[in-house]
Write a protein that holds these residues in place. Structure first.
Motif, PDB file in Angstrom:
ATOM      1  N   LYS A  14      68.828  45.813  71.627  1.00 21.26           N
ATOM      2  CA  LYS A  14      68.136  47.087  71.864  1.00 21.26           C
ATOM      3  C   LYS A  14      68.621  47.823  73.102  1.00 21.26           C
ATOM      4  CE  LYS A  14      64.016  46.521  69.153  1.00 21.26           C
ATOM      5  NZ  LYS A  14      62.565  46.613  69.099  1.00 21.26           N
ATOM      6  N   GLU A  15      69.060  47.099  74.114  1.00 21.85           N
ATOM      7  CA  GLU A  15      69.479  47.749  75.358  1.00 21.85           C
ATOM      8  C   GLU A  15      70.994  47.801  75.523  1.00 21.85           C
ATOM      9  OE1 GLU A  15      67.245  49.391  77.065  1.00 21.85           O
ATOM     10  OE2 GLU A  15      65.729  48.584  75.689  1.00 21.85           O
ATOM     11  N   LYS A  17      75.148  48.241  74.483  1.00 17.48           N
ATOM     12  CA  LYS A  17      75.966  49.342  73.980  1.00 17.48           C
ATOM     13  C   LYS A  17      77.305  48.780  73.543  1.00 17.48           C
ATOM     14  CE  LYS A  17      74.053  53.061  76.704  1.00 17.48           C
ATOM     15  NZ  LYS A  17      74.332  54.257  77.448  1.00 17.48           N
ATOM     16  N   SER A  33      75.305  52.200  69.476  1.00 14.46           N
ATOM     17  CA  SER A  33      74.247  51.383  70.079  1.00 14.46           C
ATOM     18  C   SER A  33      73.054  51.328  69.125  1.00 14.46           C
ATOM     19  CB  SER A  33      73.797  51.989  71.415  1.00 14.46           C
ATOM     20  OG  SER A  33      73.147  53.232  71.199  1.00 14.46           O
ATOM     21  N   LYS A  35      70.294  52.648  69.780  1.00 11.35           N
ATOM     22  CA  LYS A  35      69.708  53.995  69.821  1.00 11.35           C
ATOM     23  C   LYS A  35      70.466  54.975  68.940  1.00 11.35           C
ATOM     24  CE  LYS A  35      67.542  53.276  74.262  1.00 11.35           C
ATOM     25  NZ  LYS A  35      67.505  53.593  75.677  1.00 11.35           N
TER      26      LYS A  35
END
Length: 138
Positions: A14-15, A17, A33, A35
């Motif tokens: 989740k965090e 990249k 990523s 996101k």
């Protein structure tokens, strides 16, 4: 022929990249990523978008090849590939093509696109439902 792409990832799912680079360098350390894939808060790509791009390109080339083989001259072909993902599974791809092709009717154009829908190389490797629609421009 072999084509390559490289992916690099750092951090948690989740965090973290990553970057993607293709052999041709058309993608060169392109951001991806969690996101960019699921949230849309960052600029970058994701695997589903890359799959859509590959499928759109392959399908459009297959339509052009089939038209040419049957003696038609495509003036322009434009495809949008929509990859649908539900519950972390890619469930379908829909291909929507518009084309300007001399001396063909809408039924003939649609028949050629249906053949390409099933026979382009990307379609052949996917084991999900694939559909398409065709619009012939006057």
């Amino acid at each position: 022929m072999k084509r390559t792409a490289n992916a690099h990832w750092s951090g948690t799912i989740k965090e973290g990249k990553g970057t993607i680079t293709t052999q041709s360098n058309i993608l060169n350390q392109t951001n991806y990523s969690f996101k960019t894939r699921f949230v849309g808060e960052e600029t970058g790509t994701n695997p589903e978008e890359l799959l859509a791009a590959a499928h759109a390109g392959c399908f459009t080339m297959a339509v052009s090849a089939a038209l040419t083989e049957k003696g038609f001259a495509p003036l322009s072909l434009d495809t949008v590939a929509t990859v649908t993902m539900e519950h972390l599974s890619i469930t379908s791809v829909h291909l929507s093509i518009t084309g300007s092709v001399a001396d063909i009717d809408a039924e003939g154009f649609e028949a050629i696109t249906k053949g390409a829908e099933q026979n382009c190389l990307i379609s052949q490797v996917l084991r999900i439902p694939i559909s398409s629609e065709a619009q012939l421009l006057s």
